[in-house]
Write a protein that holds these residues in place. Sequence first.
Motif, PDB file in Angstrom:
ATOM      1  N   HIS A 138       0.751  -1.252   0.066  1.00 48.23           N
ATOM      2  CA  HIS A 138       0.017  -0.089  -0.026  1.00 48.23           C
ATOM      3  C   HIS A 138       0.881   1.294   0.158  1.00 48.23           C
ATOM      4  N   LYS A 139       2.159   1.047   0.487  1.00 48.26           N
ATOM      5  CA  LYS A 139       3.051   2.238   0.548  1.00 48.26           C
ATOM      6  C   LYS A 139       3.998   2.470  -0.683  1.00 48.26           C
ATOM      7  N   THR A 162       5.213   3.033  -4.662  1.00 55.02           N
ATOM      8  CA  THR A 162       4.976   4.016  -5.609  1.00 55.02           C
ATOM      9  C   THR A 162       5.521   3.838  -7.023  1.00 55.02           C
TER      10      THR A 162
END
Length: 323
Positions: A247-248, A250
């Motif tokens: 989820h973190k 990029t």
Amino acid sequence: MSRTTPNRRSVNRALSALALLVVAAGAVTACSDHDSTAKHSTSASASASASTSGSASASASASSGTSQAGQAKLHMIDNGGHRLAFYVTQGNGSTIVLDSGGGNDASYWNDLVPKLHAATGATIVTYDRSGLGKSDVVAGPWKVQDAVSDLTTGLQQLGITKNVTLVSHSQAGEIATYFAEQNPKMLSGAVLVDANLPQLFTDAETARLYAFDQPEVAAAKKNPDTPQNRQLISTAESFVATSKAYHKATWPDAVPATVIVSEKTPFDGSPEDAQRWRDAAASFVKAGPHRTLVTAKGSSHEVPKDRPDLVLKEIESMVAAQH
């Protein structure tokens, strides 16, 4: 919340969504829908002839397959003591790497490879992730960074280090994200086909998905030796921690990406989760430059099977944009 009862086709859909731990019922007794040992050698029989792009180390690692132009050749790649099967259809210039969703080996792309090779002239690479097809089983929980290492090592040993268009379906979206973070200069672009994207995996959604599929995971453990069940079990073991970390993650701004989202999503039958899937795709596209969102009208999660024309078109467009 109501959900449709999954049929045999949803077995791969469930696993494809990272064993998203969604609609996985039925996976517990399934065998592979693809015969990886019989089909790979003919996966590109209709393609045009082209020159080799593999390095000397790749040639030395080839254990079987054909050498005729336009046909996929099998290369067995060693990474830290386990072997992985890579299939290379030789072409010119750029390289297109096709990465299957969970529970599927390289044969998932058999129908698309010859069309893609003929349309672009590029080298086409498919591969079996660990535990699938001809690749060795790696015991323990599924670790996305190990999968990234397998793909990176395979391409490096094949002598492929630049001008790569990465095409990733479902679970392979996670591998693609970390691969792009670590190797942005290797990629000229990516096509993410109804792929797992970081924006989906909030703590709430992760917990929701994990809890929903625990009965199916328990059933899989009673028959743990099929590739799909083995992957479902190993994915479940690391699912919460893996999802929280993902989820973190990029996507690098320097790597263009086309996101194809299915109309029905992996959550057909659960409108709430289906909307979250669509919202994740839209959020991903808005989060950086050089990103495009495309909806596969009428398609289930199995977009490469339901809308191969669209997938082919978007890959061609991505490859052409880099020249």
